[in-house]
Scaffold this motif. Sequence first.
Motif, PDB file in Angstrom:
ATOM      1  N   ASP A 203      27.013 107.808  24.574  1.00  0.00           N
ATOM      2  CA  ASP A 203      28.034 108.751  24.736  1.00  0.00           C
ATOM      3  C   ASP A 203      29.495 107.926  24.348  1.00  0.00           C
ATOM      4  OD1 ASP A 203      26.738 110.668  25.830  1.00  0.00           O
ATOM      5  OD2 ASP A 203      27.025 110.314  27.751  1.00  0.00           O
ATOM      6  N   VAL A 204      29.502 106.531  24.761  1.00  0.00           N
ATOM      7  CA  VAL A 204      30.836 105.632  24.497  1.00  0.00           C
ATOM      8  C   VAL A 204      31.092 105.621  22.942  1.00  0.00           C
ATOM      9  CG1 VAL A 204      31.875 103.363  24.726  1.00  0.00           C
ATOM     10  CG2 VAL A 204      30.649 104.456  26.683  1.00  0.00           C
ATOM     11  N   ASP A 205      29.706 105.365  22.193  1.00  0.00           N
ATOM     12  CA  ASP A 205      29.883 105.243  20.991  1.00  0.00           C
ATOM     13  C   ASP A 205      29.977 106.335  20.070  1.00  0.00           C
ATOM     14  OD1 ASP A 205      29.419 102.715  19.421  1.00  0.00           O
ATOM     15  OD2 ASP A 205      27.813 103.828  18.375  1.00  0.00           O
ATOM     16  N   TYR A 209      37.904 108.665  20.862  1.00  0.00           N
ATOM     17  CA  TYR A 209      39.195 109.118  21.626  1.00  0.00           C
ATOM     18  C   TYR A 209      39.592 107.929  22.397  1.00  0.00           C
ATOM     19  CZ  TYR A 209      41.473 111.723  25.338  1.00  0.00           C
ATOM     20  OH  TYR A 209      42.280 112.416  26.334  1.00  0.00           O
ATOM     21  N   HIS A 210      38.590 106.966  22.874  1.00  0.00           N
ATOM     22  CA  HIS A 210      38.751 105.905  23.731  1.00  0.00           C
ATOM     23  C   HIS A 210      39.427 104.599  22.764  1.00  0.00           C
ATOM     24  CE1 HIS A 210      34.873 104.693  22.318  1.00  0.00           C
ATOM     25  NE2 HIS A 210      35.135 103.619  22.614  1.00  0.00           N
ATOM     26  N   VAL A 211      39.186 104.661  21.510  1.00  0.00           N
ATOM     27  CA  VAL A 211      39.870 103.628  20.789  1.00  0.00           C
ATOM     28  C   VAL A 211      41.098 102.970  21.216  1.00  0.00           C
ATOM     29  CG1 VAL A 211      40.413 102.686  18.474  1.00  0.00           C
ATOM     30  CG2 VAL A 211      38.283 103.904  18.653  1.00  0.00           C
ATOM     31  N   ALA A 214      41.025 101.612  24.986  1.00  0.00           N
ATOM     32  CA  ALA A 214      39.902 100.496  25.411  1.00  0.00           C
ATOM     33  C   ALA A 214      39.735  99.445  24.169  1.00  0.00           C
ATOM     34  CB  ALA A 214      38.739 101.159  25.439  1.00  0.00           C
ATOM     35  N   HIS A 215      40.268  99.727  22.951  1.00  0.00           N
ATOM     36  CA  HIS A 215      39.984  98.705  21.904  1.00  0.00           C
ATOM     37  C   HIS A 215      41.103  98.187  21.372  1.00  0.00           C
ATOM     38  CE1 HIS A 215      35.842  99.410  22.493  1.00  0.00           C
ATOM     39  NE2 HIS A 215      35.624 100.446  21.939  1.00  0.00           N
ATOM     40  N   PRO A 216      41.885  97.213  21.836  1.00  0.00           N
ATOM     41  CA  PRO A 216      43.067  96.875  21.462  1.00  0.00           C
ATOM     42  C   PRO A 216      43.113  96.499  19.861  1.00  0.00           C
ATOM     43  CG  PRO A 216      42.813  95.634  23.487  1.00  0.00           C
ATOM     44  CD  PRO A 216      41.549  96.606  23.296  1.00  0.00           C
ATOM     45  N   GLU A 333      34.138  91.869  20.024  1.00  0.00           N
ATOM     46  CA  GLU A 333      35.173  92.151  21.147  1.00  0.00           C
ATOM     47  C   GLU A 333      35.070  93.650  21.693  1.00  0.00           C
ATOM     48  OE1 GLU A 333      39.336  91.274  20.518  1.00  0.00           O
ATOM     49  OE2 GLU A 333      38.662  89.513  19.567  1.00  0.00           O
ATOM     50  N   THR A 334      34.854  94.420  20.598  1.00  0.00           N
ATOM     51  CA  THR A 334      34.903  95.960  20.524  1.00  0.00           C
ATOM     52  C   THR A 334      33.658  96.067  21.539  1.00  0.00           C
ATOM     53  OG1 THR A 334      36.197  95.970  18.573  1.00  0.00           O
ATOM     54  CG2 THR A 334      34.769  97.932  19.534  1.00  0.00           C
ATOM     55  N   SER A 335      32.508  95.571  21.067  1.00  0.00           N
ATOM     56  CA  SER A 335      31.181  95.914  21.762  1.00  0.00           C
ATOM     57  C   SER A 335      31.216  95.414  23.104  1.00  0.00           C
ATOM     58  CB  SER A 335      30.044  94.945  21.048  1.00  0.00           C
ATOM     59  OG  SER A 335      29.893  95.415  19.816  1.00  0.00           O
ATOM     60  N   GLU A 337      33.906  95.460  25.112  1.00  0.00           N
ATOM     61  CA  GLU A 337      34.500  96.663  25.841  1.00  0.00           C
ATOM     62  C   GLU A 337      33.881  97.717  26.185  1.00  0.00           C
ATOM     63  OE1 GLU A 337      38.549  94.582  23.611  1.00  0.00           O
ATOM     64  OE2 GLU A 337      37.521  96.438  22.735  1.00  0.00           O
ATOM     65  N   ASP A 338      32.961  98.006  25.058  1.00  0.00           N
ATOM     66  CA  ASP A 338      32.279  99.363  25.276  1.00  0.00           C
ATOM     67  C   ASP A 338      31.246  98.953  26.194  1.00  0.00           C
ATOM     68  OD1 ASP A 338      33.314 100.844  23.462  1.00  0.00           O
ATOM     69  OD2 ASP A 338      32.085 100.310  21.656  1.00  0.00           O
ATOM     70  N   GLN A 339      30.759  97.926  26.423  1.00  0.00           N
ATOM     71  CA  GLN A 339      29.521  97.696  27.387  1.00  0.00           C
ATOM     72  C   GLN A 339      30.063  98.109  28.731  1.00  0.00           C
ATOM     73  OE1 GLN A 339      27.795  93.912  27.139  1.00  0.00           O
ATOM     74  NE2 GLN A 339      27.611  94.290  24.896  1.00  0.00           N
TER      75      GLN A 339
HETATM   76 FE   FE2 Z   1      34.106 101.848  21.756  1.00  0.00          FE
END
Ligand code: FE2
Length: 406
Positions: A203-205, A209-211, A214-216, A333-335, A337-339
């Motif tokens: 669902d996150v991946d 929309y969250h980039v 949540a992902h500077p 880093e992105t991974s 954050e997704d976790q």
């Molecule tokens: Fe993500």
Amino acid sequence: MNKSLKPIRIPNEWDRRGLPGWTYHSQALFELERSEVLLTHWQIAGHVSDVPSPGDWLTFDFLDERALVVRGRDGQVRAFHNLCRHRGARLADGASGHCNSAMVCPFHGWVYNLDGTLRGAARPDSFGDMDRSQFGLKPVEMEIWHGFIFLRFLPGPQPAVAKLLEPFDPDFTAYCAGDLLPAGDFGKWEFEPLPVNWKSVRDVDNEGYHVAMAHPALQDLYGRSYRDMVYRGGITQSVGEFGDQPGRLWSVRHYLKMTPDRDWLPERLRRSWTYFGIFPNSVIAFTPDGAQYYHDIPLSLDQTVVGGRLYRRANETRELRAARYLAYRIDRETSYEDQQLSIWSNESMKSSAFEDFHLSDLEFGVRAHHDVLRRLLPVMSLNDAPAEEDLANINAHLRSASANAD
Ligand SMILES: [Fe+2]
Ligand code: FES
């Protein structure tokens, strides 16, 4: 034109709710997902370059199944169940390795040829009249597409991989995917198991929309250019493009600065990071500098491991290697954050306050993934959790009702 080659147009009005919360915490549903979704759909086990020479092998464990991919003396790559036909021992132990001309079972020493046929049992006279030809390793369905090795443990509804991923064929050709090589020093990777259901990782991946929030680093790299395209069957393509602006973050700034021309790629891919999502749980991602695949491997209802492998281009220059390393840092880093996001999402569904998702058009990929799941397991459409002991029967009933309605 074949409809599956075009992205689905997002309708003006659509049901913005996601799957009901109970579907993330039901053991009975997880059993069905295992046998009717995960094992019946294509999984990625590696790339042919991971087993470059005869005798090279790699293994892939998935939901109590275990596969062994080995290159034969004839150069052919084959996939088998990693199970000795004597008493089921693991023929190959570990993630990868090499054997010379045969595979020897570590339990009692049965010997298999690299094409899976049984060369001989230890102490063959102790087996009476044994027909060796009946005791070869059992094959696992396999397809190699642009070098990537896809396995399917049980027959399922997806077409051949080449058909399924046909819309992306030109891009895989442009990236020379078939010629990729293992990234070596930081090639195979796996995170610690996450305390979440596998669908929360998806669902996150499955949305961008969250980039922005949540992902500077990704936001710094490609910002609002990021977009998801959804194809039939839960197949997606997501693209972010970076421009000439200097990044604010160290890794992004250096990535952009040292980024080579990449004139071997068509113009449209030179400044793109592209992710190909493959239902139900895999992604192949390319930067102009390298590639990776990753997937979520459920260990149980609420334990999931995210892992994959990284690849580089053949004839990689030092400059390209540095760019690939920086891309890897940004991606790592992105991974992480997704976790965290997947943990929050998953635990929220146990709360009495959780109602439903309310999805944005920018999260249509989540909805599309859920739609395919609901088609495969119609019980997931029920708002309220059925009794665990009734769930499989209710699902079978709903499925036959919808088949009759078609
Ligand atoms: Fe993500
Ligand atoms: S289990 Fe393999 S030789 Fe006995």
